[in-house]
Design a protein around this motif. Structure first.
Motif, PDB file in Angstrom:
ATOM      1  N   LEU A   1       0.793  -1.225   0.000  1.00  0.00           N
ATOM      2  CA  LEU A   1       0.000   0.000   0.000  1.00  0.00           C
ATOM      3  C   LEU A   1       0.828   1.278   0.000  1.00  0.00           C
ATOM      4  O   LEU A   1       0.280   2.357  -0.201  1.00  0.00           O
ATOM      5  CB  LEU A   1      -0.931  -0.007   1.219  1.00  0.00           C
ATOM      6  CG  LEU A   1      -1.992  -1.122   1.162  1.00  0.00           C
ATOM      7  CD1 LEU A   1      -2.635  -1.311   2.515  1.00  0.00           C
ATOM      8  CD2 LEU A   1      -3.044  -0.800   0.127  1.00  0.00           C
ATOM      9  N   LYS A   2       2.145   1.173   0.191  1.00  0.00           N
ATOM     10  CA  LYS A   2       2.944   2.391   0.258  1.00  0.00           C
ATOM     11  C   LYS A   2       3.081   3.079  -1.091  1.00  0.00           C
ATOM     12  O   LYS A   2       3.475   4.239  -1.167  1.00  0.00           O
ATOM     13  CB  LYS A   2       4.329   2.088   0.839  1.00  0.00           C
ATOM     14  CG  LYS A   2       5.167   1.134   0.015  1.00  0.00           C
ATOM     15  CD  LYS A   2       6.489   0.866   0.709  1.00  0.00           C
ATOM     16  CE  LYS A   2       7.350  -0.119  -0.075  1.00  0.00           C
ATOM     17  NZ  LYS A   2       8.618  -0.420   0.631  1.00  0.00           N
ATOM     18  N   ARG A   3       2.732   2.380  -2.173  1.00  0.00           N
ATOM     19  CA  ARG A   3       2.852   2.959  -3.508  1.00  0.00           C
ATOM     20  C   ARG A   3       1.714   3.907  -3.851  1.00  0.00           C
ATOM     21  O   ARG A   3       1.786   4.644  -4.832  1.00  0.00           O
ATOM     22  CB  ARG A   3       2.910   1.839  -4.548  1.00  0.00           C
ATOM     23  CG  ARG A   3       1.624   1.061  -4.692  1.00  0.00           C
ATOM     24  CD  ARG A   3       1.763  -0.114  -5.631  1.00  0.00           C
ATOM     25  NE  ARG A   3       2.619  -1.146  -5.067  1.00  0.00           N
ATOM     26  CZ  ARG A   3       2.826  -2.330  -5.622  1.00  0.00           C
ATOM     27  NH1 ARG A   3       2.244  -2.627  -6.781  1.00  0.00           N
ATOM     28  NH2 ARG A   3       3.607  -3.217  -5.052  1.00  0.00           N
ATOM     29  N   TYR A   4       0.624   3.894  -3.053  1.00  0.00           N
ATOM     30  CA  TYR A   4      -0.539   4.707  -3.398  1.00  0.00           C
ATOM     31  C   TYR A   4      -0.399   6.135  -2.852  1.00  0.00           C
ATOM     32  O   TYR A   4      -0.019   6.345  -1.698  1.00  0.00           O
ATOM     33  CB  TYR A   4      -1.813   4.072  -2.844  1.00  0.00           C
ATOM     34  CG  TYR A   4      -2.194   2.793  -3.552  1.00  0.00           C
ATOM     35  CD1 TYR A   4      -2.860   2.826  -4.771  1.00  0.00           C
ATOM     36  CD2 TYR A   4      -1.856   1.556  -3.017  1.00  0.00           C
ATOM     37  CE1 TYR A   4      -3.195   1.655  -5.431  1.00  0.00           C
ATOM     38  CE2 TYR A   4      -2.188   0.374  -3.674  1.00  0.00           C
ATOM     39  CZ  TYR A   4      -2.858   0.438  -4.878  1.00  0.00           C
ATOM     40  OH  TYR A   4      -3.176  -0.724  -5.541  1.00  0.00           O
ATOM     41  N   VAL A   5      -0.719   7.104  -3.699  1.00  0.00           N
ATOM     42  CA  VAL A   5      -0.684   8.516  -3.324  1.00  0.00           C
ATOM     43  C   VAL A   5      -2.072   8.927  -2.855  1.00  0.00           C
ATOM     44  O   VAL A   5      -3.064   8.724  -3.567  1.00  0.00           O
ATOM     45  CB  VAL A   5      -0.248   9.397  -4.513  1.00  0.00           C
ATOM     46  CG1 VAL A   5      -0.304  10.877  -4.135  1.00  0.00           C
ATOM     47  CG2 VAL A   5       1.149   9.002  -4.974  1.00  0.00           C
ATOM     48  N   ILE A   6      -2.148   9.494  -1.658  1.00  0.00           N
ATOM     49  CA  ILE A   6      -3.436   9.944  -1.107  1.00  0.00           C
ATOM     50  C   ILE A   6      -3.276  11.397  -0.675  1.00  0.00           C
ATOM     51  O   ILE A   6      -2.620  11.699   0.320  1.00  0.00           O
ATOM     52  CB  ILE A   6      -3.860   9.079   0.103  1.00  0.00           C
ATOM     53  CG1 ILE A   6      -3.948   7.612  -0.287  1.00  0.00           C
ATOM     54  CG2 ILE A   6      -5.197   9.564   0.646  1.00  0.00           C
ATOM     55  CD1 ILE A   6      -4.232   6.680   0.882  1.00  0.00           C
ATOM     56  N   GLU A   7      -3.885  12.304  -1.452  1.00  0.00           N
ATOM     57  CA  GLU A   7      -3.770  13.730  -1.150  1.00  0.00           C
ATOM     58  C   GLU A   7      -5.124  14.388  -0.891  1.00  0.00           C
ATOM     59  O   GLU A   7      -5.191  15.581  -0.663  1.00  0.00           O
ATOM     60  CB  GLU A   7      -3.061  14.450  -2.311  1.00  0.00           C
ATOM     61  CG  GLU A   7      -1.609  13.994  -2.483  1.00  0.00           C
ATOM     62  CD  GLU A   7      -0.908  14.691  -3.626  1.00  0.00           C
ATOM     63  OE1 GLU A   7      -1.621  15.306  -4.456  1.00  0.00           O
ATOM     64  OE2 GLU A   7       0.324  14.632  -3.696  1.00  0.00           O
ATOM     65  N   SER A   8      -6.194  13.615  -0.965  1.00  0.00           N
ATOM     66  CA  SER A   8      -7.530  14.137  -0.682  1.00  0.00           C
ATOM     67  C   SER A   8      -8.381  13.004  -0.138  1.00  0.00           C
ATOM     68  O   SER A   8      -8.015  11.825  -0.247  1.00  0.00           O
ATOM     69  CB  SER A   8      -8.173  14.712  -1.948  1.00  0.00           C
ATOM     70  OG  SER A   8      -8.436  13.671  -2.876  1.00  0.00           O
ATOM     71  N   GLU A   9      -9.518  13.353   0.427  1.00  0.00           N
ATOM     72  CA  GLU A   9     -10.375  12.324   1.000  1.00  0.00           C
ATOM     73  C   GLU A   9     -10.963  11.424  -0.092  1.00  0.00           C
ATOM     74  O   GLU A   9     -11.157  10.230   0.123  1.00  0.00           O
ATOM     75  CB  GLU A   9     -11.511  12.957   1.809  1.00  0.00           C
ATOM     76  CG  GLU A   9     -12.267  11.932   2.630  1.00  0.00           C
ATOM     77  CD  GLU A   9     -13.229  12.558   3.619  1.00  0.00           C
ATOM     78  OE1 GLU A   9     -13.786  11.823   4.439  1.00  0.00           O
ATOM     79  OE2 GLU A   9     -13.420  13.781   3.553  1.00  0.00           O
ATOM     80  N   SER A  10     -11.229  11.983  -1.276  1.00  0.00           N
ATOM     81  CA  SER A  10     -11.740  11.151  -2.366  1.00  0.00           C
ATOM     82  C   SER A  10     -10.711  10.120  -2.800  1.00  0.00           C
ATOM     83  O   SER A  10     -11.060   8.982  -3.137  1.00  0.00           O
ATOM     84  CB  SER A  10     -12.149  12.023  -3.556  1.00  0.00           C
ATOM     85  OG  SER A  10     -11.045  12.744  -4.057  1.00  0.00           O
ATOM     86  N   GLN A  11      -9.421  10.487  -2.767  1.00  0.00           N
ATOM     87  CA  GLN A  11      -8.375   9.509  -3.086  1.00  0.00           C
ATOM     88  C   GLN A  11      -8.281   8.438  -2.003  1.00  0.00           C
ATOM     89  O   GLN A  11      -8.024   7.269  -2.302  1.00  0.00           O
ATOM     90  CB  GLN A  11      -7.029  10.214  -3.258  1.00  0.00           C
ATOM     91  CG  GLN A  11      -6.925  11.037  -4.528  1.00  0.00           C
ATOM     92  CD  GLN A  11      -5.563  11.696  -4.681  1.00  0.00           C
ATOM     93  OE1 GLN A  11      -4.837  11.900  -3.697  1.00  0.00           O
ATOM     94  NE2 GLN A  11      -5.221  12.060  -5.902  1.00  0.00           N
ATOM     95  N   LEU A  12      -8.507   8.827  -0.751  1.00  0.00           N
ATOM     96  CA  LEU A  12      -8.527   7.845   0.337  1.00  0.00           C
ATOM     97  C   LEU A  12      -9.664   6.856   0.125  1.00  0.00           C
ATOM     98  O   LEU A  12      -9.482   5.641   0.298  1.00  0.00           O
ATOM     99  CB  LEU A  12      -8.683   8.554   1.687  1.00  0.00           C
ATOM    100  CG  LEU A  12      -8.876   7.655   2.915  1.00  0.00           C
ATOM    101  CD1 LEU A  12      -7.660   6.754   3.119  1.00  0.00           C
ATOM    102  CD2 LEU A  12      -9.136   8.481   4.169  1.00  0.00           C
TER     103      LEU A  12
ATOM    104  N   GLN B   1      -4.543  12.507   5.217  1.00  0.00           N
ATOM    105  CA  GLN B   1      -5.986  12.456   4.964  1.00  0.00           C
ATOM    106  C   GLN B   1      -6.682  11.442   5.860  1.00  0.00           C
ATOM    107  O   GLN B   1      -7.814  11.650   6.291  1.00  0.00           O
ATOM    108  CB  GLN B   1      -6.247  12.133   3.492  1.00  0.00           C
ATOM    109  CG  GLN B   1      -5.954  13.282   2.550  1.00  0.00           C
ATOM    110  CD  GLN B   1      -6.774  14.526   2.881  1.00  0.00           C
ATOM    111  OE1 GLN B   1      -7.958  14.427   3.186  1.00  0.00           O
ATOM    112  NE2 GLN B   1      -6.141  15.684   2.836  1.00  0.00           N
ATOM    113  N   THR B   2      -6.014  10.326   6.137  1.00  0.00           N
ATOM    114  CA  THR B   2      -6.594   9.337   7.050  1.00  0.00           C
ATOM    115  C   THR B   2      -6.748   9.930   8.440  1.00  0.00           C
ATOM    116  O   THR B   2      -7.779   9.743   9.104  1.00  0.00           O
ATOM    117  CB  THR B   2      -5.710   8.082   7.113  1.00  0.00           C
ATOM    118  OG1 THR B   2      -5.416   7.621   5.799  1.00  0.00           O
ATOM    119  CG2 THR B   2      -6.400   6.964   7.887  1.00  0.00           C
ATOM    120  N   ILE B   3      -5.739  10.640   8.897  1.00  0.00           N
ATOM    121  CA  ILE B   3      -5.774  11.255  10.231  1.00  0.00           C
ATOM    122  C   ILE B   3      -6.881  12.294  10.309  1.00  0.00           C
ATOM    123  O   ILE B   3      -7.668  12.329  11.275  1.00  0.00           O
ATOM    124  CB  ILE B   3      -4.401  11.876  10.569  1.00  0.00           C
ATOM    125  CG1 ILE B   3      -3.323  10.785  10.644  1.00  0.00           C
ATOM    126  CG2 ILE B   3      -4.478  12.661  11.870  1.00  0.00           C
ATOM    127  CD1 ILE B   3      -1.912  11.317  10.743  1.00  0.00           C
TER     128      ILE B   3
END
Length: 631
Positions: free
Chosen positions: A5-16, A44-46
């Motif tokens: 999962l470290k390869r995924y970029v999450i910069e917004s809640e929709s991406q999460l 974003q998770t936090i």
């Protein structure tokens, strides 16, 4: 199959949300998950976790450190994210604070209240783990799962009884379930479900062994998961999931069904399924499990078969889960002879009107209703002793919330006469209260549709009720019986928060439900500028502001409140109506409003405008400045 999962970029809640969807879909095909800790530490998770906790009524409940959610809302965003990440990397949970709440049998139920930072870590853990285990859970467990509730469990029982010959119920009761969960067995189960990040498993085990603080005395937690923790319901469902599948695979989800269907051609799958079910029914005992948390019922054909199933269950709980069933409370009941009590309802079979056909019926549990009604009546009596009119109407609204709560819970059953009985008892207690306060109750009677509170609920109803005055308002006591009866509806297994289809089904079924996506309204450079100027701006741009500006955006439907144009990242401004409020009030939702760049500039300028909203916001600023000068 493995998923890193470290390869995924999450910069917004929709991406999460997209990543959680991918986790769910991969979990369906028995994927092993690594690097879950990276998702937990994502900003974003936090933020999403704190959003969830903030919206919960328990956010102001304190643990042993006496801190509520406000301590963390007032922190600068970057520092809060850094603090949470530090806790995750070197997690050492504090002991939970022991409190007790009354049970329906008169005994006290122990709850464990974690500190607020531990609740944040638990919610982060829940967010990451839930899509994995949701993909593996049995479809007919309903307790503490997204989109599911009591209604679906009751509807499932009614459907089984009415469409099969299974009218004998095994009512299961596990002795002190939450206090006896074996930690090692639970961790092995999580590993078996594909959770292979040992750092996450270590965090969960530390949560379980945090210990309890009661009367300044610390005690270790060698067994159990504390009720009151955010993650406890999820862990309980993980622990009992093996029991669900043990029962389901004996009949309803028998392995033969899957093998037969997979081998059949698509054109004849329905016929294949019917044939497979007939074969399973012929060779195996028909049984159906419905579980809600640690309460469960198994329905089967007769008492002899039920006794055999119960013996199997006892062995499974003892040898596989290290748990015991209560001999007194675990009973076998024929619904044609006696009522089953489950989740506050009474379930039984009775002849359909004007026919000899037996059907399943559901009514509220009268003992539970009596207890709840007594609590309401105590509040109505307490109205007599309130010190001010404001405190009086506040308590009246508390009574209303209790009445609406009990009516909404029982409206899925044959509850009309019982709800009318509640109204009658409340009416006569309210009459005594009004007579105590005013000497006579006649001038305090009014039609429901004439009171000033709960206008949507009361519209069109002419039943008489008592009201209490506050300034020019008439605050009335509502009626339980005006809540429409809507019999329990079955759950659609496709409805899940982890697929686009599941969320759409939810949206169509529940008009009140709205998406929780909160758009990111500021780009990182704007936020950096705001944070950099915090000293000059009196530190008002804290984490509470970052959260509530997006709640304000959703409330205002993504539009500027002045010109009604849609606003987006870079054009949205979150305006403080009053800038002189204390720090713990200035960023509350009531003080925030959404504006576009142009209208925001006009609010703070003296340029001539005819927009009523801009003029109103200017007036608020001017009045606040005048009040400061007058002081």
């Amino acid at each position: 199959m493995r998923m890193w999962l470290k390869r995924y970029v999450i910069e917004s809640e929709s991406q999460l949300v997209d990543v959680l969807d991918k986790i769910y879909n991969n979990a369906k095909v028995n994927t092993e998950f690594y690097d879950l800790i990276e998702i937990m530490k994502n900003e974003q998770t936090i933020i999403t976790a704190i959003h969830n906790i903030k919206s919960n009524k328990g956010s102001m409940t304190v643990g042993i450190d006496n801190n509520d959610i406000n301590k963390y809302l007032q922190m600068e965003t970057g520092k809060l994210i850094q603090l949470v990440r530090k806790y995750i990397e070197n997690y050492r949970p504090s002991a939970v604070r022991r409190v007790y709440i009354p049970k329906k049998n008169g005994k006290m139920r122990p709850l464990g209240i974690p500190t607020m930072i531990d609740r944040i870590i638990q919610e982060i853990t829940r967010i990451v783990l839930e899509p994995i285990v949701e993909a593996k859970f049995f479809k007919h467990s309903y307790g503490f799962r997204p989109y599911r509730n009591t209604e679906h469990a009751i509807a499932r029982i009614v459907h089984i009884v009415n469409t099969t010959n299974c009218h004998v119920a095994i009512e299961g009761d596990i002795k002190s379930f939450f206090d006896n969960v074996n930690h090692n067995i639970l961790i092995k189960m999580m590993w078996g479900l594909g959770i292979r990040d040992t750092r996450v498993l270590s965090i969960v085990k530390k949560m379980l062994k945090a210990g309890v603080m009661e009367n300044l005395q610390y005690s270790k937690s060698e067994l159990g998961t504390p009720q009151g923790g955010i993650i406890s319901p999820l862990l309980a469902n993980i622990y009992l999931n093996s029991f669900d599948w043990y029962i389901a695979r004996q009949y309803e989800e028998h392995p033969y069904l899957e093998t037969y269907i997979n081998n059949a051609k698509s054109a004849v799958k329905k016929v294949a399924l019917d044939n497979a079910r007939k074969k399973v029914k012929k060779e195996h005992t028909e049984m159906y499990l419905v579980r809600y948390a640690d309460d469960w019922i198994i329905l089967t054909e007769n008492k002899d078969k039920a006794q055999d199933i119960l013996n199997q269950c006892k062995k499974f709980f003892k040898h596989r889960l290290m748990l015991e069933l209560s001999e007194e409370k675990t009973v076998i009941t024929d619904l044609k002879e006696k009522r089953v009590k489950f989740l506050g309802f009474e379930i039984f079979m009775e002849n359909k009107r004007f026919t000899e056909k037996s059907v399943c019926k559901v009514e509220p549990n009268r003992e539970m209703v009596r207890i709840k009604t007594r609590e309401i009546l105590d509040k109505v009596e307490a109205i007599r002793y309130q010190e001010t009119p404001l405190k009086t109407v506040v308590l009246v609204e508390k009574v209303n919330s209790m009445i609406i709560g009990i009516a909404n819970y029982y409206k899925i059953s044959m509850a009309k006469s019982i709800l009318q009985g509640i109204d009658n008892r409340v009416y006569y207690t309210a009459l005594k209260t009004v007579q105590f306060l005013y000497g006579s109750g006649k001038d305090r009677l009014i039609n429901l549709d004439e009171v000033n509170n709960l206008t949507n609920r009361h519209q069109g109803y002419k039943q008489k009720t008592f009201f209490f005055s506050y300034k020019d308002l008439k605050i009335g006591i509502t009626k339980a019986s005006i809540t429409p009866i809507v019999y329990a509806r079955r759950f659609d297994p496709k409805m899940t928060p982890y697929t686009i289809e599941g969320r759409e089904i939810r949206r169509l079924k529940d008009k009140k439900w709205r998406t929780k996506y909160r758009p990111t309204l500021y780009n990182p450079f704007e936020l950096f500028t705001i944070v950099g100027n915090q000293e000059k701006r009196k530190n008002i741009y804290n984490f509470e502001f970052v959260m509530n500006r997006e709640y304000a955006f959703n409330r205002d439907k993504g539009k500027c409140v002045a010109c009604k144009e849609f606003v987006y990242t870079g054009t949205a401004k979150c305006h403080h109506k009053k800038r002189k409020l204390p720090l713990n009030e200035i960023n509350k939702l009531f003080n925030l409003t959404t504006l576009c760049n142009k209208c925001h500039c006009l609010v703070h300028s003296s340029e001539s405008v005819d927009n009523k909203k801009i003029l109103e916001l200017r007036r608020i600023i001017q009045e606040e400045n005048e009040n400061v000068i007058n002081r």
